[in-house]
Design a protein around this motif. Structure first.
Motif, PDB file in Angstrom:
ATOM      1  N   TRP A 225       6.320   9.685  -0.583  1.00 33.22           N
ATOM      2  CA  TRP A 225       5.871   8.309  -0.858  1.00 33.22           C
ATOM      3  C   TRP A 225       6.602   7.782  -2.090  1.00 33.22           C
ATOM      4  O   TRP A 225       5.994   7.450  -3.106  1.00 33.22           O
ATOM      5  N   ASN A 226       7.925   7.672  -2.014  1.00 34.67           N
ATOM      6  CA  ASN A 226       8.693   7.275  -3.194  1.00 34.67           C
ATOM      7  C   ASN A 226      10.118   6.918  -2.801  1.00 34.67           C
ATOM      8  O   ASN A 226      10.522   7.032  -1.644  1.00 34.67           O
ATOM      9  N   ARG A 227      10.884   6.517  -3.789  1.00 32.36           N
ATOM     10  CA  ARG A 227      12.245   6.031  -3.581  1.00 32.36           C
ATOM     11  C   ARG A 227      13.199   7.092  -3.046  1.00 32.36           C
ATOM     12  O   ARG A 227      14.249   6.762  -2.492  1.00 32.36           O
ATOM     13  N   SER A 228      12.872   8.365  -3.206  1.00 31.98           N
ATOM     14  CA  SER A 228      13.763   9.427  -2.726  1.00 31.98           C
ATOM     15  C   SER A 228      13.792   9.507  -1.203  1.00 31.98           C
ATOM     16  O   SER A 228      14.754  10.037  -0.631  1.00 31.98           O
ATOM     17  N   PHE A 229      12.743   8.996  -0.547  1.00 31.68           N
ATOM     18  CA  PHE A 229      12.644   9.102   0.908  1.00 31.68           C
ATOM     19  C   PHE A 229      12.477   7.760   1.616  1.00 31.68           C
ATOM     20  O   PHE A 229      12.849   7.621   2.778  1.00 31.68           O
ATOM     21  N   VAL A 230      11.920   6.779   0.926  1.00 33.72           N
ATOM     22  CA  VAL A 230      11.640   5.489   1.553  1.00 33.72           C
ATOM     23  C   VAL A 230      12.841   4.561   1.405  1.00 33.72           C
ATOM     24  O   VAL A 230      13.363   4.377   0.300  1.00 33.72           O
ATOM     25  N   ASP A 231      13.274   3.970   2.516  1.00 32.34           N
ATOM     26  CA  ASP A 231      14.377   3.008   2.477  1.00 32.34           C
ATOM     27  C   ASP A 231      13.867   1.625   2.090  1.00 32.34           C
ATOM     28  O   ASP A 231      14.423   0.974   1.209  1.00 32.34           O
ATOM     29  N   HIS A 232      12.805   1.160   2.763  1.00 37.42           N
ATOM     30  CA  HIS A 232      12.205  -0.128   2.427  1.00 37.42           C
ATOM     31  C   HIS A 232      10.821  -0.208   3.065  1.00 37.42           C
ATOM     32  O   HIS A 232      10.441   0.655   3.863  1.00 37.42           O
ATOM     33  N   TYR A 338       5.639 -20.705   7.703  1.00 40.30           N
ATOM     34  CA  TYR A 338       6.221 -19.358   7.716  1.00 40.30           C
ATOM     35  C   TYR A 338       6.834 -19.124   6.353  1.00 40.30           C
ATOM     36  O   TYR A 338       7.497 -20.011   5.788  1.00 40.30           O
ATOM     37  N   ALA A 339       6.623 -17.951   5.791  1.00 41.57           N
ATOM     38  CA  ALA A 339       7.221 -17.609   4.503  1.00 41.57           C
ATOM     39  C   ALA A 339       7.600 -16.142   4.498  1.00 41.57           C
ATOM     40  O   ALA A 339       6.865 -15.291   5.015  1.00 41.57           O
ATOM     41  N   ALA A 340       8.767 -15.842   3.945  1.00 45.28           N
ATOM     42  CA  ALA A 340       9.229 -14.462   3.788  1.00 45.28           C
ATOM     43  C   ALA A 340       9.821 -14.309   2.393  1.00 45.28           C
ATOM     44  O   ALA A 340      10.511 -15.204   1.898  1.00 45.28           O
ATOM     45  N   ILE A 341       9.524 -13.179   1.763  1.00 43.12           N
ATOM     46  CA  ILE A 341       9.983 -12.935   0.395  1.00 43.12           C
ATOM     47  C   ILE A 341      10.406 -11.475   0.258  1.00 43.12           C
ATOM     48  O   ILE A 341       9.746 -10.572   0.786  1.00 43.12           O
ATOM     49  N   LYS A 342      11.492 -11.261  -0.453  1.00 40.75           N
ATOM     50  CA  LYS A 342      11.937  -9.913  -0.797  1.00 40.75           C
ATOM     51  C   LYS A 342      11.542  -9.628  -2.243  1.00 40.75           C
ATOM     52  O   LYS A 342      11.925 -10.356  -3.156  1.00 40.75           O
ATOM     53  N   LEU A 343      10.781  -8.566  -2.445  1.00 41.13           N
ATOM     54  CA  LEU A 343      10.306  -8.200  -3.773  1.00 41.13           C
ATOM     55  C   LEU A 343      10.807  -6.817  -4.142  1.00 41.13           C
ATOM     56  O   LEU A 343      11.102  -5.995  -3.274  1.00 41.13           O
ATOM     57  N   GLU A 344      10.876  -6.559  -5.443  1.00 39.03           N
ATOM     58  CA  GLU A 344      11.188  -5.230  -5.935  1.00 39.03           C
ATOM     59  C   GLU A 344      10.169  -4.845  -6.990  1.00 39.03           C
ATOM     60  O   GLU A 344       9.535  -5.705  -7.615  1.00 39.03           O
ATOM     61  N   ILE A 345      10.018  -3.539  -7.193  1.00 40.71           N
ATOM     62  CA  ILE A 345       9.049  -3.013  -8.157  1.00 40.71           C
ATOM     63  C   ILE A 345       9.810  -2.226  -9.214  1.00 40.71           C
ATOM     64  O   ILE A 345      10.520  -1.250  -8.892  1.00 40.71           O
ATOM     65  N   ASP A 346       9.665  -2.650 -10.450  1.00 43.22           N
ATOM     66  CA  ASP A 346      10.397  -2.024 -11.546  1.00 43.22           C
ATOM     67  C   ASP A 346       9.604  -0.859 -12.134  1.00 43.22           C
ATOM     68  O   ASP A 346       9.000  -0.963 -13.213  1.00 43.22           O
ATOM     69  N   ASN A 347       9.588   0.247 -11.410  1.00 41.39           N
ATOM     70  CA  ASN A 347       9.028   1.475 -11.978  1.00 41.39           C
ATOM     71  C   ASN A 347       9.767   2.675 -11.390  1.00 41.39           C
ATOM     72  O   ASN A 347      10.625   2.525 -10.517  1.00 41.39           O
ATOM     73  N   ARG A 348       9.441   3.859 -11.861  1.00 44.46           N
ATOM     74  CA  ARG A 348      10.193   5.052 -11.479  1.00 44.46           C
ATOM     75  C   ARG A 348      10.021   5.386  -9.999  1.00 44.46           C
ATOM     76  O   ARG A 348      10.966   5.806  -9.332  1.00 44.46           O
ATOM     77  N   ARG A 349       8.814   5.191  -9.449  1.00 47.36           N
ATOM     78  CA  ARG A 349       8.554   5.571  -8.064  1.00 47.36           C
ATOM     79  C   ARG A 349       9.320   4.697  -7.073  1.00 47.36           C
ATOM     80  O   ARG A 349       9.806   5.178  -6.050  1.00 47.36           O
ATOM     81  N   TRP A 350       9.416   3.392  -7.371  1.00 43.67           N
ATOM     82  CA  TRP A 350       9.908   2.457  -6.358  1.00 43.67           C
ATOM     83  C   TRP A 350      11.217   1.757  -6.720  1.00 43.67           C
ATOM     84  O   TRP A 350      11.650   0.859  -5.986  1.00 43.67           O
ATOM     85  N   ALA A 351      11.854   2.138  -7.803  1.00 38.73           N
ATOM     86  CA  ALA A 351      13.093   1.463  -8.212  1.00 38.73           C
ATOM     87  C   ALA A 351      14.123   1.486  -7.080  1.00 38.73           C
ATOM     88  O   ALA A 351      14.442   2.540  -6.532  1.00 38.73           O
ATOM     89  N   GLY A 352      14.617   0.297  -6.710  1.00 40.82           N
ATOM     90  CA  GLY A 352      15.627   0.186  -5.671  1.00 40.82           C
ATOM     91  C   GLY A 352      15.095   0.095  -4.263  1.00 40.82           C
ATOM     92  O   GLY A 352      15.888  -0.040  -3.320  1.00 40.82           O
TER      93      GLY A 352
END
Length: 509
Positions: A225-232, A338-352
């Protein structure tokens, strides 16, 4: 109070669930669709399950020349049509004895004085103990007026330290960060934070709560459950209906404010947050606030957002009209459906790891889900021909209508060749549990009456959500272009282009 002493309790239910204590629920806007289709049936269903005390009382307040019996008849019809549990005459008889109605305008001090007299009389006749919950099922513009009337009439105050007052406020809580803060200041002048329940019915859904169970009651998911395995991650709330009779509310609000700011950002918070120290309100809310404070729009809004308006088309084999032709909608409206948004999370688990959110009306079908898409295997010892039908591994948490969880992975096709194809492994609530899931409002109303707030966003979460969304709506306000998409389809082309820029695609609705 012992559950065995409750005459409304279903004797077939052998569990010992939480039961509300003596109280009065005052329902403002009792003639609206939400009250008739959701709240009144949910109150009956709670009574039918034995979760309300014998002296529970319900007071309706609305601008109608009704007496108590008129209100009881309307409630009876609503319950018969929309209740989830079987209708039992003995339950209805006992519940309806505590139903009262007070007519009046929100601007009329005399009506609120009459309301104060009515609930005090119920304290004496029904033993409700001075415990009052005020449910504001009304347009947001009336929130400040009603709250101030509750203060002026003395209804918001209590002399007995053992009694309580609570106010329930429906979304939207403001229309941007500034208005949310202003509304919060108004409500806080009358009610302390622990007495304010900002209701988001999505958080009462069993499948939304199951996100926490899936994550924190199992060891098999946490390592991936983290950036090492999850693409998006894709979070979707698609509707196959138009605005119906909500033109007066919806136009000027739009899909982003109506759904993304509350429902979808709450789903994101539950999906991405760290494990709380307990399921207490303070612990859960603290982790949700941490994750929301780390969320940002991924790029320039021109590249990271898309919006559109449904046009005429076909839905379920029936011709439907476009948004601009709906009754009550101005022909030059720029409100998005209709609305679509791309978000990012600035922490160690989800960076990128991008989180893509979309919501829309008049789409091909109704579905709400959180889909975690995993990275491709770093190496495949198979030929390209063997794996050409292999997609990405995915974990899909289905909120509605087909409640459950799907895991998608690759499996060998029976035969002599090493052909690999995607297969699904499904968990469905309806197949695994004999009891049907309660309606979200059942759970949330009971939490209000008990005073259990983990599923209610606090003000900090509301403000953080507006901080995320405000730059998007401000950018959209400066843009004249608004894509049209056919009713019954998959949304505007700009939403597909948003994903294509990253080499990805939306899950098929």
């Amino acid at each position: 109070m012992s559950t065995t002493s409750n005459p409304l309790r279903d004797p077939r239910d052998k569990r010992l669930p939480r039961v509300a204590g003596p109280c009065v629920l005052v329902l403002f806007g009792v003639t609206g669709d939400l009250s008739r289709k959701k709240l009144l049936p949910a109150i009956y269903d709670l009574a039918n399950r034995g979760l309300l005390p014998p002296g529970f009382s319900l007071v309706g307040f609305a601008r109608r020349d009704w007496d108590h019996q008129d209100f009881r008849q309307i409630a009876y019809e609503s319950v018969k049509e929309h209740a989830r549990t079987p209708f039992r005459e003995e339950v209805w008889k006992h519940l309806s004895e505590g139903m009262h109605f007070v007519p009046g305008e929100f601007s009329d001090p005399g009506a609120f004085d009459a309301l104060a007299m009515a609930v005090k009389e119920l304290d004496q006749t029904r033993g409700t103990g001075g415990n009052y919950a005020f449910y504001l099922s009304i347009p947001p513009k009336f929130f400040p007026q009603v709250v101030e009337q509750l203060q002026r009439s003395g209804l918001a105050e209590h002399d007995d330290d053992s009694a309580w007052r609570r106010v329930v406020i429906e979304k939207p809580f403001g229309h941007d960060l500034t208005s949310a803060k202003e509304l919060n200041d108004t409500v806080h002048r009358v009610f302390p934070e622990e007495s304010i329940f900002r209701i988001d019915h999505y958080l009462g859904k069993e499948t939304v709560q199951n996100i926490l169970a899936l994550r924190f009651a199992n060891t098999m998911f946490e390592p991936i459950w983290n950036r090492s395995f999850v693409d998006h991650v894709q979070i979707t709330m698609a509707e196959d209906i138009g605005i119906g009779g909500r033109a007066g509310y919806y136009d000027g609000i739009g899909a982003a404010r109506d759904v993304i700011q509350n429902h979808l950002l709450q789903l994101l918070a539950l999906t991405a947050m760290e494990e709380p120290t307990s399921f207490s309100a303070e612990a859960v809310r603290a982790e949700k606030a941490k994750i929301l404070s780390s969320v940002r729009v991924a790029d320039d809004p021109a590249q990271a957002t898309a919006r559109g308006q449904y046009a005429a088309g076909w839905q379920g084999g029936v011709a439907v009209k476009g948004y601009l032709n709906e009754d009550g909608i101005p022909p030059d409206s720029r409100t998005e459906t209709y609305a679509a948004i791309k978000l990012e999370i600035d922490n160690r688990r989800w960076a990128g790891v991008p989180f893509y959110m979309r919501t829309g009306k008049r789409l091909s079908r109704r579905v709400t889900e959180v889909a975690m898409i995993f990275q491709a295997a770093p190496h495949l010892p198979f030929s390209q021909t063997d794996t050409e039908e292999l997609g990405e591994n995915a974990l899909v948490m289905r909120v509605q209508p087909d409640e459950g969880i799907t895991v998608r992975f690759g499996s060998k096709v029976p035969g002599t060749s090493m052909e690999i194809r995607d297969v699904n492994m499904d968990f469905a609530y309806g197949e695994s549990f004999t009891e049907s899931s309660p309606e979200a409002y059942e759970r949330l109303l009971l939490d209000v009456l008990i005073g259990d707030p983990p599923l209610f966003p606090r003000q900090e979460e509301v403000e953080l959500s507006w901080q995320i969304l405000d730059p998007v709506t401000e950018y959209w306000a400066s843009q004249p272009k608004l894509d049209q998409y056919k009713s019954g389809g998959y949304g505007p082309r700009s939403a597909d282009e948003l994903m294509a820029r990253d080499g990805r695609a939306w899950r098929r609705l």
